[in-house]
Motif scaffolding. Structure first.
Motif, PDB file in Angstrom:
ATOM      1  N   HIS A   1     -32.361  24.463 -29.706  1.00  0.00           N
ATOM      2  CA  HIS A   1     -33.027  25.664 -30.217  1.00  0.00           C
ATOM      3  C   HIS A   1     -32.878  26.872 -29.301  1.00  0.00           C
ATOM      4  O   HIS A   1     -33.251  27.979 -29.679  1.00  0.00           O
ATOM      5  N   PHE A   2     -32.342  26.677 -28.104  1.00  0.00           N
ATOM      6  CA  PHE A   2     -32.182  27.781 -27.172  1.00  0.00           C
ATOM      7  C   PHE A   2     -30.822  28.461 -27.299  1.00  0.00           C
ATOM      8  O   PHE A   2     -30.495  29.343 -26.508  1.00  0.00           O
ATOM      9  N   GLY A   3     -30.042  28.066 -28.281  1.00  0.00           N
ATOM     10  CA  GLY A   3     -28.831  28.798 -28.604  1.00  0.00           C
ATOM     11  C   GLY A   3     -27.594  28.451 -27.801  1.00  0.00           C
ATOM     12  O   GLY A   3     -26.652  29.252 -27.746  1.00  0.00           O
ATOM     13  N   TYR A   4     -27.552  27.282 -27.181  1.00  0.00           N
ATOM     14  CA  TYR A   4     -26.333  26.883 -26.474  1.00  0.00           C
ATOM     15  C   TYR A   4     -25.260  26.540 -27.510  1.00  0.00           C
ATOM     16  O   TYR A   4     -25.489  25.735 -28.404  1.00  0.00           O
ATOM     17  N   PRO A   5     -24.063  27.117 -27.386  1.00  0.00           N
ATOM     18  CA  PRO A   5     -23.041  26.946 -28.422  1.00  0.00           C
ATOM     19  C   PRO A   5     -22.228  25.669 -28.245  1.00  0.00           C
ATOM     20  O   PRO A   5     -22.316  24.980 -27.220  1.00  0.00           O
ATOM     21  N   ILE A   6     -21.428  25.350 -29.258  1.00  0.00           N
ATOM     22  CA  ILE A   6     -20.453  24.271 -29.181  1.00  0.00           C
ATOM     23  C   ILE A   6     -19.140  24.789 -29.761  1.00  0.00           C
ATOM     24  O   ILE A   6     -19.092  25.847 -30.400  1.00  0.00           O
ATOM     25  N   SER A   7     -18.069  24.026 -29.557  1.00  0.00           N
ATOM     26  CA  SER A   7     -16.797  24.298 -30.218  1.00  0.00           C
ATOM     27  C   SER A   7     -16.378  23.048 -30.976  1.00  0.00           C
ATOM     28  O   SER A   7     -17.003  21.988 -30.858  1.00  0.00           O
ATOM     29  N   GLU A   8     -15.298  23.141 -31.733  1.00  0.00           N
ATOM     30  CA  GLU A   8     -14.816  21.980 -32.469  1.00  0.00           C
ATOM     31  C   GLU A   8     -14.185  20.942 -31.544  1.00  0.00           C
ATOM     32  O   GLU A   8     -13.851  19.842 -31.982  1.00  0.00           O
ATOM     33  N   GLN A   9     -14.047  21.274 -30.255  1.00  0.00           N
ATOM     34  CA  GLN A   9     -13.538  20.299 -29.288  1.00  0.00           C
ATOM     35  C   GLN A   9     -14.636  19.374 -28.769  1.00  0.00           C
ATOM     36  O   GLN A   9     -14.359  18.424 -28.039  1.00  0.00           O
ATOM     37  N   GLU A  10     -15.868  19.638 -29.146  1.00  0.00           N
ATOM     38  CA  GLU A  10     -16.993  18.891 -28.578  1.00  0.00           C
ATOM     39  C   GLU A  10     -16.918  17.405 -28.921  1.00  0.00           C
ATOM     40  O   GLU A  10     -16.649  17.013 -30.053  1.00  0.00           O
ATOM     41  N   LYS A  11     -17.193  16.588 -27.913  1.00  0.00           N
ATOM     42  CA  LYS A  11     -17.395  15.150 -28.091  1.00  0.00           C
ATOM     43  C   LYS A  11     -18.772  14.808 -27.547  1.00  0.00           C
ATOM     44  O   LYS A  11     -19.136  15.234 -26.456  1.00  0.00           O
ATOM     45  N   VAL A  12     -19.547  14.075 -28.322  1.00  0.00           N
ATOM     46  CA  VAL A  12     -20.919  13.733 -27.957  1.00  0.00           C
ATOM     47  C   VAL A  12     -21.005  12.231 -27.722  1.00  0.00           C
ATOM     48  O   VAL A  12     -20.563  11.437 -28.568  1.00  0.00           O
ATOM     49  N   GLU A  13     -21.573  11.839 -26.593  1.00  0.00           N
ATOM     50  CA  GLU A  13     -21.844  10.424 -26.325  1.00  0.00           C
ATOM     51  C   GLU A  13     -23.348  10.226 -26.215  1.00  0.00           C
ATOM     52  O   GLU A  13     -24.004  10.875 -25.405  1.00  0.00           O
ATOM     53  N   GLU A  14     -23.880   9.321 -27.034  1.00  0.00           N
ATOM     54  CA  GLU A  14     -25.299   8.959 -26.979  1.00  0.00           C
ATOM     55  C   GLU A  14     -25.421   7.547 -26.427  1.00  0.00           C
ATOM     56  O   GLU A  14     -24.646   6.671 -26.791  1.00  0.00           O
TER      57      GLU A  14
ATOM     58  N   LEU B   1     -38.106   3.804 -27.106  1.00  0.00           N
ATOM     59  CA  LEU B   1     -36.659   3.893 -27.251  1.00  0.00           C
ATOM     60  C   LEU B   1     -36.175   5.071 -26.406  1.00  0.00           C
ATOM     61  O   LEU B   1     -36.718   6.171 -26.499  1.00  0.00           O
ATOM     62  N   GLU B   2     -35.177   4.836 -25.553  1.00  0.00           N
ATOM     63  CA  GLU B   2     -34.695   5.880 -24.656  1.00  0.00           C
ATOM     64  C   GLU B   2     -33.284   6.321 -25.049  1.00  0.00           C
ATOM     65  O   GLU B   2     -32.464   5.509 -25.500  1.00  0.00           O
ATOM     66  N   LEU B   3     -33.014   7.603 -24.836  1.00  0.00           N
ATOM     67  CA  LEU B   3     -31.725   8.183 -25.201  1.00  0.00           C
ATOM     68  C   LEU B   3     -31.294   9.204 -24.156  1.00  0.00           C
ATOM     69  O   LEU B   3     -32.095  10.034 -23.720  1.00  0.00           O
ATOM     70  N   THR B   4     -30.035   9.145 -23.756  1.00  0.00           N
ATOM     71  CA  THR B   4     -29.398  10.250 -23.036  1.00  0.00           C
ATOM     72  C   THR B   4     -28.159  10.654 -23.817  1.00  0.00           C
ATOM     73  O   THR B   4     -27.487   9.815 -24.432  1.00  0.00           O
ATOM     74  N   VAL B   5     -27.887  11.945 -23.809  1.00  0.00           N
ATOM     75  CA  VAL B   5     -26.765  12.505 -24.548  1.00  0.00           C
ATOM     76  C   VAL B   5     -25.871  13.256 -23.562  1.00  0.00           C
ATOM     77  O   VAL B   5     -26.366  14.072 -22.779  1.00  0.00           O
ATOM     78  N   THR B   6     -24.579  12.980 -23.596  1.00  0.00           N
ATOM     79  CA  THR B   6     -23.621  13.712 -22.768  1.00  0.00           C
ATOM     80  C   THR B   6     -22.642  14.448 -23.674  1.00  0.00           C
ATOM     81  O   THR B   6     -22.026  13.842 -24.562  1.00  0.00           O
ATOM     82  N   VAL B   7     -22.529  15.740 -23.449  1.00  0.00           N
ATOM     83  CA  VAL B   7     -21.638  16.590 -24.229  1.00  0.00           C
ATOM     84  C   VAL B   7     -20.428  16.938 -23.373  1.00  0.00           C
ATOM     85  O   VAL B   7     -20.573  17.426 -22.246  1.00  0.00           O
ATOM     86  N   THR B   8     -19.251  16.681 -23.900  1.00  0.00           N
ATOM     87  CA  THR B   8     -18.006  17.109 -23.262  1.00  0.00           C
ATOM     88  C   THR B   8     -17.328  18.087 -24.211  1.00  0.00           C
ATOM     89  O   THR B   8     -16.936  17.714 -25.327  1.00  0.00           O
ATOM     90  N   ASP B   9     -17.249  19.340 -23.799  1.00  0.00           N
ATOM     91  CA  ASP B   9     -16.743  20.396 -24.680  1.00  0.00           C
ATOM     92  C   ASP B   9     -15.971  21.406 -23.847  1.00  0.00           C
ATOM     93  O   ASP B   9     -16.516  22.430 -23.417  1.00  0.00           O
ATOM     94  N   PRO B  10     -14.671  21.143 -23.594  1.00  0.00           N
ATOM     95  CA  PRO B  10     -13.898  22.043 -22.738  1.00  0.00           C
ATOM     96  C   PRO B  10     -13.704  23.439 -23.309  1.00  0.00           C
ATOM     97  O   PRO B  10     -13.322  24.355 -22.573  1.00  0.00           O
ATOM     98  N   GLY B  11     -13.970  23.616 -24.590  1.00  0.00           N
ATOM     99  CA  GLY B  11     -13.885  24.952 -25.165  1.00  0.00           C
ATOM    100  C   GLY B  11     -15.050  25.838 -24.774  1.00  0.00           C
ATOM    101  O   GLY B  11     -14.950  27.069 -24.838  1.00  0.00           O
ATOM    102  N   ILE B  12     -16.177  25.232 -24.352  1.00  0.00           N
ATOM    103  CA  ILE B  12     -17.396  25.990 -24.062  1.00  0.00           C
ATOM    104  C   ILE B  12     -17.867  25.787 -22.628  1.00  0.00           C
ATOM    105  O   ILE B  12     -18.228  26.758 -21.946  1.00  0.00           O
ATOM    106  N   TYR B  13     -17.858  24.557 -22.140  1.00  0.00           N
ATOM    107  CA  TYR B  13     -18.418  24.228 -20.829  1.00  0.00           C
ATOM    108  C   TYR B  13     -17.316  23.715 -19.900  1.00  0.00           C
ATOM    109  O   TYR B  13     -16.427  22.978 -20.328  1.00  0.00           O
ATOM    110  N   THR B  14     -17.402  24.070 -18.640  1.00  0.00           N
ATOM    111  CA  THR B  14     -16.356  23.690 -17.687  1.00  0.00           C
ATOM    112  C   THR B  14     -16.524  22.276 -17.159  1.00  0.00           C
ATOM    113  O   THR B  14     -15.681  21.811 -16.386  1.00  0.00           O
TER     114      THR B  14
END
Length: 308
Positions: A214-227, A237-250
């Motif tokens: 909700h804070f407006g962090y963007p994504i690109s179509e290169q994004e891969k999400v690992e839950e 139930l516990e969850l961590t999410v890792t986003v790998t998106d070279p189009g947006i984040y280094t």
């Protein structure tokens, strides 16, 4: 809620809610775009039981149940460096959550910058205000509303009360979708496998118009999400999410730990006697044509603007 009742209520709220909306300090209790959804009003997020282990027996490979999360955004501790394209998209987003622009809280550099730039919803560009889908990670980190998980031999199904959305995780051994051969989707294409007692889910093919939270962090179509889902107790139930998106984040970006509490059937039925998720759809007839015109836009100093 009937249309007539909604219109009368919205007009009354508009007269008293102006200072609340202009502050934009905290997420509103209902309405990711500043509005009020047309569900049955029985949000399971209200009056939830404490996040305390109940020590009942459970199957670590069965995540079934109705669950309620405990946070609102992706990561409250840090944000990774952005690529030039990522910075351009980040600056273009105008969220209405976090510290309001111009307040003392917005100048607290100990808080990630994405959480210090809120403006009134009517002046922002949150796509949810026009009843668009949240997108995958935003659904997973939206804590005021619960989700239900149903496990089958070949799929994990997730139903979300908020916007009455759903997604499926395939557990049948299929490979990841070749995103260049498929249309992007708001919830992407997901496959999962067990690593010990943790279900690891990988998702690709996400529509890049969505925000990460909700804070407006963007994504690109290169994004891969690992839950990584782990049932640590019968009711937790516990969850961590890792986003790998070279189009947006280094660099890859991992979420805060998200902990979901199990909601027993008697709590699901509280208030209505009907044990289930609420049909909390975003209905344009209510959201855009009534709430935005009567409440959101006047409260944001933009009378007569219709966000479509």
């Amino acid at each position: 809620m009937t249309r007539r009742h909604f219109t009368a209520t919205a007009a009354l709220v508009a007269a008293v809610a102006l200072p609340i909306w202009l502050s934009a300090q905290q997420p509103p209790a209902r309405g990711a775009g500043g509005g009020r959804r047309g569900g049955n009003g029985n949000s399971l997020g209200r009056g939830a039981r404490p996040l305390t282990p109940d020590n009942q027996p459970f199957d670590k490979h069965d995540l079934s149940g109705v669950w309620l999360g405990n946070q609102y955004g992706f990561n409250a501790k840090y944000e990774p460096p952005l690529t030039p394209e990522g910075k351009k998209k980040f600056d273009a987003q105008k969220p209405s959550y976090g510290a309001a622009v111009g307040t003392a809280a917005s100048r607290n550099t100990q808080v990630p910058s994405g959480r210090r730039r809120a403006i009134p919803p009517a002046q922002g560009n949150d796509y949810v205000g026009a009843c668009n889908p949240l997108g995958l990670v935003r659904l997973l980190t939206y804590d005021p509303a619960p989700m239900e998980i149903v496990m089958t031999p070949n799929r994990m199904l997730q139903m979300f009360e908020w916007t009455w959305d759903h997604r499926e995780v395939w557990l049948d051994g299929r490979p990841l979708a070749k995103v260049e051969e498929y249309l992007p989707r708001w919830n992407g294409y997901s496959v999962g496998k067990w690593e010990g007692d943790t279900l690891v889910v990988t998702t690709v093919g996400l529509d890049d118009r969505q925000w990460l939270d909700h804070f407006g962090y963007p994504i690109s179509e290169q994004e891969k999400v690992e839950e990584r889902w782990t049932r640590t107790f019968h009711n937790i139930l516990e969850l961590t999410v890792t986003v790998t998106d070279p189009g947006i984040y280094t660099m890859p970006w991992t979420s805060d730990l998200i902990r979901f509490r199990w909601i027993p059937k008697e709590d699901q039925a509280a208030g209505t006697g009907w044990a289930s998720l609420a049909e909390d759809k975003c209905v344009p007839l209510d959201e855009v044509e009534q709430y935005n015109k009567l409440v959101r836009n006047p409260a944001g100093g933009v009378p007569g603007v219709n966000h479509k």
